[in-house]
Design an enzyme around this catalytic site. Structure first.
Site, PDB file in Angstrom:
ATOM      1  N   THR A  64      -1.718   5.719   2.150  1.00 31.71           N
ATOM      2  CA  THR A  64      -2.964   4.942   2.129  1.00 31.71           C
ATOM      3  C   THR A  64      -3.072   4.080   3.384  1.00 31.71           C
ATOM      4  O   THR A  64      -2.100   3.473   3.819  1.00 31.71           O
ATOM      5  CB  THR A  64      -3.011   4.046   0.881  1.00 31.71           C
ATOM      6  OG1 THR A  64      -2.849   4.857  -0.282  1.00 31.71           O
ATOM      7  CG2 THR A  64      -4.320   3.289   0.785  1.00 31.71           C
ATOM      8  N   ARG A 105      -5.174   6.328  -7.673  1.00 32.97           N
ATOM      9  CA  ARG A 105      -4.987   7.772  -7.609  1.00 32.97           C
ATOM     10  C   ARG A 105      -4.895   8.393  -9.003  1.00 32.97           C
ATOM     11  O   ARG A 105      -5.511   9.434  -9.272  1.00 32.97           O
ATOM     12  CB  ARG A 105      -3.726   8.077  -6.783  1.00 32.97           C
ATOM     13  CG  ARG A 105      -3.832   7.599  -5.347  1.00 32.97           C
ATOM     14  CD  ARG A 105      -2.487   7.466  -4.649  1.00 32.97           C
ATOM     15  NE  ARG A 105      -1.860   8.745  -4.418  1.00 32.97           N
ATOM     16  CZ  ARG A 105      -0.672   8.876  -3.816  1.00 32.97           C
ATOM     17  NH1 ARG A 105      -0.030   7.783  -3.382  1.00 32.97           N
ATOM     18  NH2 ARG A 105      -0.146  10.065  -3.635  1.00 32.97           N
ATOM     19  N   LEU A 143       0.867  -1.176   0.000  1.00 35.50           N
ATOM     20  CA  LEU A 143       0.000   0.000   0.000  1.00 35.50           C
ATOM     21  C   LEU A 143       0.901   1.222   0.000  1.00 35.50           C
ATOM     22  O   LEU A 143       1.981   1.204   0.605  1.00 35.50           O
ATOM     23  CB  LEU A 143      -0.895   0.046   1.248  1.00 35.50           C
ATOM     24  CG  LEU A 143      -2.026  -0.981   1.383  1.00 35.50           C
ATOM     25  CD1 LEU A 143      -2.728  -0.786   2.735  1.00 35.50           C
ATOM     26  CD2 LEU A 143      -3.032  -0.853   0.255  1.00 35.50           C
ATOM     27  N   ASP A 144       0.461   2.296  -0.668  1.00 36.38           N
ATOM     28  CA  ASP A 144       1.205   3.541  -0.602  1.00 36.38           C
ATOM     29  C   ASP A 144       1.316   3.991   0.848  1.00 36.38           C
ATOM     30  O   ASP A 144       0.442   3.709   1.676  1.00 36.38           O
ATOM     31  CB  ASP A 144       0.501   4.641  -1.402  1.00 36.38           C
ATOM     32  CG  ASP A 144       0.459   4.348  -2.898  1.00 36.38           C
ATOM     33  OD1 ASP A 144       1.262   3.527  -3.353  1.00 36.38           O
ATOM     34  OD2 ASP A 144      -0.388   4.953  -3.580  1.00 36.38           O
ATOM     35  N   ARG A 145       2.355   4.733   1.132  1.00 41.68           N
ATOM     36  CA  ARG A 145       2.580   5.203   2.501  1.00 41.68           C
ATOM     37  C   ARG A 145       1.379   6.000   3.021  1.00 41.68           C
ATOM     38  O   ARG A 145       0.988   5.870   4.184  1.00 41.68           O
ATOM     39  CB  ARG A 145       3.841   6.072   2.536  1.00 41.68           C
ATOM     40  CG  ARG A 145       4.211   6.549   3.925  1.00 41.68           C
ATOM     41  CD  ARG A 145       5.498   7.333   3.897  1.00 41.68           C
ATOM     42  NE  ARG A 145       5.895   7.760   5.238  1.00 41.68           N
ATOM     43  CZ  ARG A 145       7.005   8.427   5.504  1.00 41.68           C
ATOM     44  NH1 ARG A 145       7.828   8.747   4.542  1.00 41.68           N
ATOM     45  NH2 ARG A 145       7.286   8.767   6.742  1.00 41.68           N
TER      46      ARG A 145
END
Length: 315
Positions: free
Chosen positions: A147, A245, A143-145
């Site tokens: 998110t 995104r 997961l993105d930081r």
């Protein structure tokens, strides 16, 4: 693994459970506390040998391989990162599901899933520090930081392989909630737009829609309409970096408070109601259990920042 043990050459015979794992990832797990740069250096210099031969970092281990691990200075223990000690210890309270093979955790926003880019500790390193006896903890996906939400961690190599197969076969279902600018049109249910990733000199990754990029597909469904924004559920079919995104931006509806792809005017309005983080949350994860074959579905509740923001939005 103690300091004393690391003062001597070790020779490890690879068990079947590790077959297919890259040698660099194997070494990073074996040499906890050793900087990643040093691990790659000893591989490049030929100090790590597989069956008495030099190897490259991307070599995939085979059952029965004999790996020579040279003496390497390791931290005395696997210490918790003092700067984020409270956050790391709080991870135990974020576990949503756990059994002998895997766990699902509700990742907080702002925590990277792994170290790198100047970060010594991420989620996986923190879990390993909290559970020093769990030798095989690995991220199944990322997961993105910025998110939050469901992230799957395997405890065995066999489970990791089975779960990666589900990702390749696109049978693992990941659903996200995103608050986007404007009124999302209900008939826009599917976005297929190729994504190209660029890495800047700073190491920052920026993604854009480009015909030269990799095929990327996301399903969208309206959950709730507000005066100037929409809560949508996004289900990525492919798993590209920043996919949801960038696809939301491509549709004309950037996600609230997105530091890379957001709209400044919209974000300022969101900050006025108290939202100061990316509104993207992995709220549901469904997969087949690697041992029983039963479908496991895990839901992650919204954190206080996101739930409070929704309550303050004008209808």
């Amino acid at each position: 693994m103690s300091e004393n043990q690391q003062s001597q050459v070790r020779r490890v015979t690879i068990e079947a459970d590790y077959a297919g794992q890259r040698i660099d990832n194997f070494l990073l797990a074996q040499l906890k506390g050793v900087p990643k740069s040093l691990v790659y250096r000893i591989v490049r210099k030929g100090e790590v040998r597989v069956n008495k031969k030099r190897c490259k970092p991307d070599y995939k281990l085979q059952a029965g391989d004999l790996v020579r691990i040279p003496p390497v200075r390791v931290a005395e223990s696997n210490p918790l990162p003092s700067a984020n000690l409270d956050q790391v210890q709080a991870l135990n309270q974020q576990i949503l599901y756990e059994d002998d093979l895997l766990l699902v955790l509700n990742k907080p926003a702002g925590l990277a899933v792994h170290g790198g880019s100047g970060l010594q500790f991420g989620l996986i390193e923190s879990l390993r520090a909290l559970r020093p006896d769990a030798k095989h903890l690995e991220l199944v996906h990322r997961l993105d930081r910025e998110t939050s939400g469901c992230i799957l961690i395997s405890k065995r190599r066999s489970a990791l392989r089975a779960l990666h197969e589900q990702l390749r076969e696109k049978t693992m279902d990941k659903q996200y909630l995103a608050l986007v600018r404007g009124h999302w049109q209900a008939h826009v249910k599917f976005i297929a737009a190729p994504l190209l990733k660029n890495t800047l000199k700073s190491g920052e990754r920026v993604v854009r829609v480009d015909a030269a990029g990799k095929p990327s597909e996301t399903r969208f469904r309206v959950q709730q309409q507000f005066a100037n924004c929409t809560l949508v559920e996004a289900s990525p079919i492919t798993g590209r970096t920043h996919q949801i995104r960038v696809h939301a931006l491509h549709a004309g509806h950037p996600i609230a408070c997105d530091p890379k792809y957001g709209d400044q005017v919209f974000d300022a309005a969101m900050q006025e109601i108290g939202l100061n983080r990316l509104f993207l949350h992995a709220h549901r994860l469904s997969f087949k259990h690697p041992q029983s074959g039963k479908t496991i579905t895990v839901d992650a509740p919204l954190d206080k920042a996101l739930s409070q923001a929704l309550k303050r939005l004008p209808a």
